[in-house]
Scaffold this active site. Sequence first.
Site, PDB file in Angstrom:
ATOM      1  N   GLU A 145       7.729  -2.887   4.898  1.00  0.00           N
ATOM      2  CA  GLU A 145       7.342  -2.060   6.033  1.00  0.00           C
ATOM      3  C   GLU A 145       8.265  -0.862   6.243  1.00  0.00           C
ATOM      4  O   GLU A 145       9.487  -0.983   6.192  1.00  0.00           O
ATOM      5  CB  GLU A 145       7.315  -2.916   7.298  1.00  0.00           C
ATOM      6  N   LYS A 148       9.222   1.347   9.159  1.00  0.00           N
ATOM      7  CA  LYS A 148       9.092   1.201  10.616  1.00  0.00           C
ATOM      8  C   LYS A 148      10.342   1.747  11.298  1.00  0.00           C
ATOM      9  O   LYS A 148      11.452   1.319  11.002  1.00  0.00           O
ATOM     10  CB  LYS A 148       8.896  -0.279  10.963  1.00  0.00           C
ATOM     11  N   LYS A 157      -0.579   0.538   9.427  1.00  0.00           N
ATOM     12  CA  LYS A 157      -0.275  -0.476  10.444  1.00  0.00           C
ATOM     13  C   LYS A 157      -0.420   0.170  11.818  1.00  0.00           C
ATOM     14  O   LYS A 157       0.410   0.953  12.249  1.00  0.00           O
ATOM     15  CB  LYS A 157       1.140  -1.004  10.231  1.00  0.00           C
ATOM     16  N   GLU A 212      -5.691 -10.036  11.094  1.00  0.00           N
ATOM     17  CA  GLU A 212      -4.526 -10.774  11.598  1.00  0.00           C
ATOM     18  C   GLU A 212      -4.902 -11.790  12.666  1.00  0.00           C
ATOM     19  O   GLU A 212      -5.615 -11.478  13.621  1.00  0.00           O
ATOM     20  CB  GLU A 212      -3.512  -9.789  12.175  1.00  0.00           C
ATOM     21  N   ASN A 221       0.542 -13.842  11.978  1.00  0.00           N
ATOM     22  CA  ASN A 221       1.752 -13.327  12.605  1.00  0.00           C
ATOM     23  C   ASN A 221       2.564 -14.491  13.159  1.00  0.00           C
ATOM     24  O   ASN A 221       2.065 -15.256  13.980  1.00  0.00           O
ATOM     25  CB  ASN A 221       1.379 -12.346  13.719  1.00  0.00           C
ATOM     26  N   GLU A 266       3.427 -12.897   8.218  1.00  0.00           N
ATOM     27  CA  GLU A 266       4.008 -11.701   8.820  1.00  0.00           C
ATOM     28  C   GLU A 266       5.043 -12.066   9.882  1.00  0.00           C
ATOM     29  O   GLU A 266       4.856 -13.013  10.636  1.00  0.00           O
ATOM     30  CB  GLU A 266       2.916 -10.863   9.507  1.00  0.00           C
ATOM     31  N   SER A 267       6.111 -11.295   9.937  1.00  0.00           N
ATOM     32  CA  SER A 267       7.126 -11.331  10.997  1.00  0.00           C
ATOM     33  C   SER A 267       8.147 -12.453  10.833  1.00  0.00           C
ATOM     34  O   SER A 267       7.802 -13.595  10.543  1.00  0.00           O
ATOM     35  CB  SER A 267       6.492 -11.455  12.396  1.00  0.00           C
TER      36      SER A 267
END
Length: 269
Positions: free
Chosen positions: A62, A64, A124, A173, A194, A224-225
């Site tokens: 990512e 970000k 995103k 998601e 997520n 994710e995350s």
Amino acid sequence: MENILDRIAARTRQRVREQEREVPLEMLREKIRQRQEMEKKGRPLPDFLAALKKPGMSYICEVKKASPSKGLIAPDFPYLAIAREYQAAGAAAISCLTEPVWFQGRDSYVEEISQAVDIPILRKDFTVDEYMIYQARAIGASAVLLICAILDDEQLRSYRELAQSLGMNALVEAHDASELSRALKSGAGIVGVNNRDLKTFTVDMENSIRLRAMAPKDIVFVSESGIKTAEDIRRLSASRVDAVLIGETLMRSPDKGKMLRILNGGPLS
């Protein structure tokens, strides 16, 4: 009580109305037509789904600058250099934030990165209108994010089909079993789970592991995350997770290529 996701979605709807007045949909369609002509001449749009299907764990890295939970992550934000570093380190794809308020993203980041690397880009953002899917294609994204928590069943299916008709993929998601079921019913070929609860911001890696067991084997499954260590990667891989989306761990690392190698179980040097 309204959570951060609801607030972002509401602000995004307002942003789309403003953008649509500035750039009508027909102008976006014309930009897409021009881009498609250029792609036919030698630089086709990279395939997001194919990139995630390669053997072994696939890494979506990512780009970000900030986030609601952590604030400013990267005051110095050489996004093109970061994207090139990810590609050189073996990333399957890049996730680039374009939400401007909470994540300090810009559409231009995707547009410029798409010219600087050869791997696919996930735009995103918090897709709340089909206009945003045309936007994503016009700026060079190979995939869009569709979040079950802010879209109804009809939107999930129609937005996914629109993305597909434009030559893109959709990462759908989910946060829990109910949303996973909705994602699958929408026809999603790529499902992301997520691990962060967007109401409390707590992270639970077990969320991906639990939901992977509920999803068909042929679905491309993305965690994710909150992924921070090689052990996290090993646990997810053992649970048949196909890909991971990693943001903050890489963005805070001074040597992002080295960190990606470490996460993948490689040497420190």
